[in-house]
Enzyme design. Sequence first.
Site, short mmCIF file in Angstrom:
data_model
loop_
_atom_site.label_atom_id
_atom_site.label_comp_id
_atom_site.label_asym_id
_atom_site.label_seq_id
_atom_site.Cartn_x
_atom_site.Cartn_y
_atom_site.Cartn_z
N LEU A 31 -7.31 14.60 18.87
CA LEU A 31 -7.67 13.16 18.86
C LEU A 31 -6.49 12.30 19.31
CD1 LEU A 31 -9.66 10.86 17.80
CD2 LEU A 31 -8.28 10.94 15.71
N ASP A 37 -12.16 -5.50 10.21
CA ASP A 37 -12.12 -6.88 9.72
C ASP A 37 -12.62 -6.99 8.28
OD1 ASP A 37 -11.75 -9.59 9.84
OD2 ASP A 37 -13.50 -10.01 11.08
N ARG A 84 -0.49 -16.08 11.05
CA ARG A 84 -0.71 -15.90 9.60
C ARG A 84 0.58 -16.17 8.83
NH1 ARG A 84 -5.34 -11.49 8.66
NH2 ARG A 84 -6.64 -12.21 10.36
N HIS A 103 -5.21 -5.44 2.88
CA HIS A 103 -4.64 -4.67 3.99
C HIS A 103 -4.19 -3.28 3.51
CE1 HIS A 103 -5.03 -8.14 6.44
NE2 HIS A 103 -4.04 -8.82 5.89
#
Length: 255
Positions: free
Chosen positions: A146, A35, A86, A52
């Site tokens: 991962l 965030d 948005r 972003h």
Amino acid sequence: MPIKFPFTKNKKQTSSQPLGLDFNHLPEHVAIIMDGNGRWAKNRGMPRIAGHKEGMSVVKKVVRHASDIGLKVLTLYAFSTENWKRPKNEVDFLMKLPVDFLNTYLPELIEKNVQVQTIGDFEVLPQHTQKAVNEAIERTRDNDGLVLNFALNYGSRFEMVNAVKQIASKVKQGELNPEEINEDLFSSELYTKDLIEPDLLIRTSGEQRLSNFLLWQLAYAEFWFTEVYWPDFDEGLFEKALYDYQNRKRRYGGV
Ligand code: FPP
């Protein structure tokens, strides 16, 4: 034996001393609410999408680091079911980010033995987003390092309501007896059915709420918050979160 880790920087909320992270007791699954991209950009007089874009570079750093230290699962909240509200240009940009990310970074993910997965309502995403992500899922399917799990168009309430619908339908068809409904069965109807539950939740930007993220799965996770905006997050803060996690006592309701 605790290993000294070199990434700690002298930043707010970090120590300038090397942390003694114990690599034998890392959380297995870390979930992150990334965030503060918009505020980071605003503070620099830049458009929100610049935040972003910078955030995407941080995703690369954090994924590399998570893979290098041997985490099992990293779940990143990249787009929530509420984010459609948005402005269109921002939504379009956010939908292109996985495409850009995977265009430039997929070879490294493959080399690092990372497996890409997603959670969320995937089918309604734009075709170009689905195509890039599907290719990454396909090409990393056999990797066993991962698990990089992107929450894309993810909402926890939507996920749980769907689980209830699936269970109700099985009861209606006579395939399931209501007595057989338990926590494991409910979990097996969630997007996360094949994943271990998160041990640690990180949220950046000073907000301290879950925002409809993994409400069921985070029942016993440790929470770690930082004031730092996501584009300023780095390996040092990641390490600090892991270190703090190692110094918490998880009791799961016991003593
Ligand atoms: C929240 O910050 C962030 C998002 C809704 C998007 C997160 C996406 C990234 C960090 C990049 C993802 C990269 C890939 C590869 C998918 P905000 O915009 O709500 O910030 P604000 O609260 O300051 O406005």
